[in-house]
Design a protein around this motif. Structure first.
Motif, mmCIF file in Angstrom:
data_model
loop_
_atom_site.group_PDB
_atom_site.id
_atom_site.type_symbol
_atom_site.label_atom_id
_atom_site.label_comp_id
_atom_site.label_asym_id
_atom_site.label_seq_id
_atom_site.Cartn_x
_atom_site.Cartn_y
_atom_site.Cartn_z
ATOM 1 N N ALA A 4 -41.566 -28.602 38.447
ATOM 2 C CA ALA A 4 -42.340 -29.063 39.600
ATOM 3 C C ALA A 4 -43.482 -29.969 39.168
ATOM 4 O O ALA A 4 -43.746 -31.003 39.792
ATOM 5 C CB ALA A 4 -42.879 -27.871 40.385
ATOM 6 N N GLU A 5 -44.170 -29.607 38.104
ATOM 7 C CA GLU A 5 -45.284 -30.429 37.626
ATOM 8 C C GLU A 5 -44.808 -31.829 37.256
ATOM 9 O O GLU A 5 -45.449 -32.827 37.588
ATOM 10 C CB GLU A 5 -45.950 -29.766 36.418
ATOM 11 N N MET A 6 -43.679 -31.902 36.551
ATOM 12 C CA MET A 6 -43.173 -33.208 36.149
ATOM 13 C C MET A 6 -42.742 -34.040 37.348
ATOM 14 O O MET A 6 -43.078 -35.228 37.457
ATOM 15 C CB MET A 6 -41.988 -33.052 35.189
ATOM 16 N N ALA A 7 -42.010 -33.418 38.267
ATOM 17 C CA ALA A 7 -41.527 -34.144 39.435
ATOM 18 C C ALA A 7 -42.680 -34.667 40.289
ATOM 19 O O ALA A 7 -42.651 -35.812 40.774
ATOM 20 C CB ALA A 7 -40.622 -33.248 40.268
ATOM 21 N N LEU A 8 -43.694 -33.838 40.478
ATOM 22 C CA LEU A 8 -44.832 -34.235 41.295
ATOM 23 C C LEU A 8 -45.665 -35.311 40.610
ATOM 24 O O LEU A 8 -46.039 -36.319 41.222
ATOM 25 C CB LEU A 8 -45.703 -33.020 41.607
ATOM 26 N N SER A 9 -45.967 -35.105 39.354
ATOM 27 C CA SER A 9 -46.788 -36.071 38.628
ATOM 28 C C SER A 9 -46.130 -37.439 38.595
ATOM 29 O O SER A 9 -46.801 -38.471 38.656
ATOM 30 C CB SER A 9 -47.050 -35.571 37.204
ATOM 31 N N PHE A 10 -44.803 -37.453 38.504
ATOM 32 C CA PHE A 10 -44.080 -38.723 38.525
ATOM 33 C C PHE A 10 -44.361 -39.482 39.817
ATOM 34 O O PHE A 10 -44.705 -40.669 39.801
ATOM 35 C CB PHE A 10 -42.577 -38.465 38.379
ATOM 36 N N VAL A 11 -44.239 -38.802 40.952
ATOM 37 C CA VAL A 11 -44.441 -39.464 42.245
ATOM 38 C C VAL A 11 -45.904 -39.834 42.444
ATOM 39 O O VAL A 11 -46.215 -40.915 42.968
ATOM 40 C CB VAL A 11 -43.950 -38.564 43.398
ATOM 41 N N TYR A 12 -46.815 -38.957 42.026
ATOM 42 C CA TYR A 12 -48.238 -39.176 42.272
ATOM 43 C C TYR A 12 -48.726 -40.533 41.777
ATOM 44 O O TYR A 12 -49.617 -41.133 42.381
ATOM 45 C CB TYR A 12 -49.075 -38.090 41.590
ATOM 46 N N ARG A 13 -48.173 -41.020 40.692
ATOM 47 C CA ARG A 13 -48.728 -42.224 40.073
ATOM 48 C C ARG A 13 -47.809 -43.434 40.137
ATOM 49 O O ARG A 13 -47.993 -44.397 39.391
ATOM 50 C CB ARG A 13 -49.141 -41.905 38.631
ATOM 51 N N ARG A 14 -46.829 -43.399 41.018
ATOM 52 C CA ARG A 14 -46.038 -44.607 41.227
ATOM 53 C C ARG A 14 -46.906 -45.638 41.933
ATOM 54 O O ARG A 14 -47.627 -45.310 42.895
ATOM 55 C CB ARG A 14 -44.795 -44.294 42.056
ATOM 56 N N TRP A 15 -46.831 -46.866 41.495
ATOM 57 C CA TRP A 15 -47.789 -47.874 41.964
ATOM 58 C C TRP A 15 -47.716 -48.134 43.470
ATOM 59 O O TRP A 15 -48.700 -48.544 44.093
ATOM 60 C CB TRP A 15 -47.597 -49.185 41.205
ATOM 61 N N PHE A 16 -46.565 -47.901 44.085
ATOM 62 C CA PHE A 16 -46.399 -48.204 45.512
ATOM 63 C C PHE A 16 -46.679 -47.000 46.406
ATOM 64 O O PHE A 16 -46.585 -47.108 47.624
ATOM 65 C CB PHE A 16 -44.981 -48.729 45.778
ATOM 66 N N VAL A 17 -47.011 -45.848 45.825
ATOM 67 C CA VAL A 17 -47.277 -44.649 46.620
ATOM 68 C C VAL A 17 -48.760 -44.569 46.951
ATOM 69 O O VAL A 17 -49.603 -44.466 46.055
ATOM 70 C CB VAL A 17 -46.836 -43.369 45.873
ATOM 71 N N ALA A 18 -49.086 -44.628 48.227
ATOM 72 C CA ALA A 18 -50.482 -44.499 48.648
ATOM 73 C C ALA A 18 -50.910 -43.042 48.638
ATOM 74 O O ALA A 18 -52.012 -42.704 48.202
ATOM 75 C CB ALA A 18 -50.677 -45.097 50.032
ATOM 76 N N SER A 19 -50.040 -42.156 49.134
ATOM 77 C CA SER A 19 -50.351 -40.733 49.161
ATOM 78 C C SER A 19 -49.041 -39.956 49.151
ATOM 79 O O SER A 19 -48.068 -40.354 49.796
ATOM 80 C CB SER A 19 -51.156 -40.373 50.417
#
Length: 351
Positions: free
Chosen positions: A294-309
């Motif tokens: 879960a930590e890896m999956a979430l951290s991946f999405v958190y810092r994608r350049w096109f993700v605002a939130s």
């Protein structure tokens, strides 16, 4: 916690937003308020809900989530919280929502918003979203556009034009009941139509797109990411854990407790052949790097350049603590390269 401007709006939203779709079904009001309190203390200022929540939608529980959020909002400083909610569209066989809305026309949009404002106990929402397109598009696990769905009994179906939808929303913006508008579960053609018509007819411009995005569903990268960049929109990424699949629990026990097993048929997006081998591979990769899946999956999405939130939700406070804690665990370049290698092997098994 980082704060990011949502599209071209003046809304500064936390990089993580609290999803509420379990409130009133899997979480009691007391549990929901506990989650809201905790998220707020961790710097989350962005709450996402919808008139049809909780999910799966049922006549007995529909709109309960907004009411629960409303009782919490009543006790907290409204101007410090960014509240997003959504209007349900047609084509989902939910007769208990406004008698099963036939369309996203002016009457239905206004009626839905007025109901949401009453339940949320507020005079305005910061972001009002169309939960899914009225027109024929593949969504919620469908992955092919089907032109035959444009017709019924040999006659071409009527869809409320996007311009009319924007005009209905414009009235509510002018009345001060909506600050900004967004879309959800949209496709590239729809996004460009919303932008084009807003500019042409001086109507409110969408500021956000709320679409699914996670390690096993990265379809957003194919065409939508460029639109977000060039048109200055913000992605609100939902389902970052793929209905719990990316927590690793179903990789080891397909019958583990969760929404997938509790609500049969509700997670059709993840009932595809390569979902299990992909999630098993991602879970093994996370463990090799000293992280929970879960930590890896979430951290991946958190810092994608096109993700605002990124919208995170949980059925327990412990889960929410882990989800938010993953913010403090950025992934190394080596791990990101290994994720890309797995992505090429199992590309988007859950479109």
């Amino acid at each position: 916690m980082d704060y990011r401007r949502l599209g071209h709006s003046d809304l500064n939203v936390s990089a993580l937003s609290l999803g509420t779709m379990t409130f009133g079904q899997q979480n009691t009001e007391a549990e929901a308020h506990q989650q809201l309190d905790y998220a707020f203390t961790q710097g989350i200022n962005f709450i996402d809900t919808a008139e049809m929540y909780p999910v799966p939608p049922r006549a007995e529980t529909v709109t309960r989530t907004e009411s629960i959020v409303g009782t919490w909002l009543k006790k907290n400083p409204r101007d410090q919280v960014v509240v997003a909610t959504k209007v349900a569209g047609p084509r989902r066989n939910m007769r208990w929502i406004r008698n099963g809305p036939a369309s996203l026309d002016r009457t239905n949009i206004r009626e839905a918003l007025e109901g949401s404002l009453q339940r949320l106990q507020t005079d305005y929402v910061d972001l009002y979203q169309l939960h899914w397109p009225e027109r024929n598009v593949p969504m919620f696990g469908q992955y092919q556009f089907d032109p035959t769905q444009e017709f019924e009994n040999g006659e071409e179906k009527h869809w409320v034009p996007i311009r009319e939808q924007l005009e209905a929303l414009a009235e509510l913006v002018a009345e001060g009941k909506i600050r900004y508008i967004g879309v959800s579960n949209e496709q590239p053609w729809g996004i460009m139509q919303f932008l084009k018509l807003a500019e042409e007819y001086k109507l409110p411009r969408i500021v956000s797109i709320q679409n699914c995005y996670n390690l096993i569903n990265r379809g957003f990268e194919f065409g939508m990411a460029e639109i977000v960049y060039r048109e200055k929109l913000g992605l609100m990424a939902y389902s970052p854990l793929a209905f719990g699949h990316l927590s690793g629990k179903y990789a080891t026990n397909p019958q583990a407790a969760g929404r997938v097993t509790e609500f049969k048929g509700f997670a059709q997006r993840y009932e595809k052949p390569n979902v299990l081998p992909a999630t098993q591979a991602y879970a093994a990769l996370a463990h090799r790097h000293g992280l929970s899946p879960a930590e890896m999956a979430l951290s991946f999405v958190y810092r994608r350049w096109f993700v605002a939130s990124t919208i995170v939700g949980a059925t327990s406070l412990q889960q929410l603590e882990e989800n938010i804690g993953a913010w403090n665990k950025p992934l190394s370049e080596d791990l990101l390269c290994e994720i890309e290698a797995l992505h090429l092997r199992y590309m988007n098994p859950a479109p």
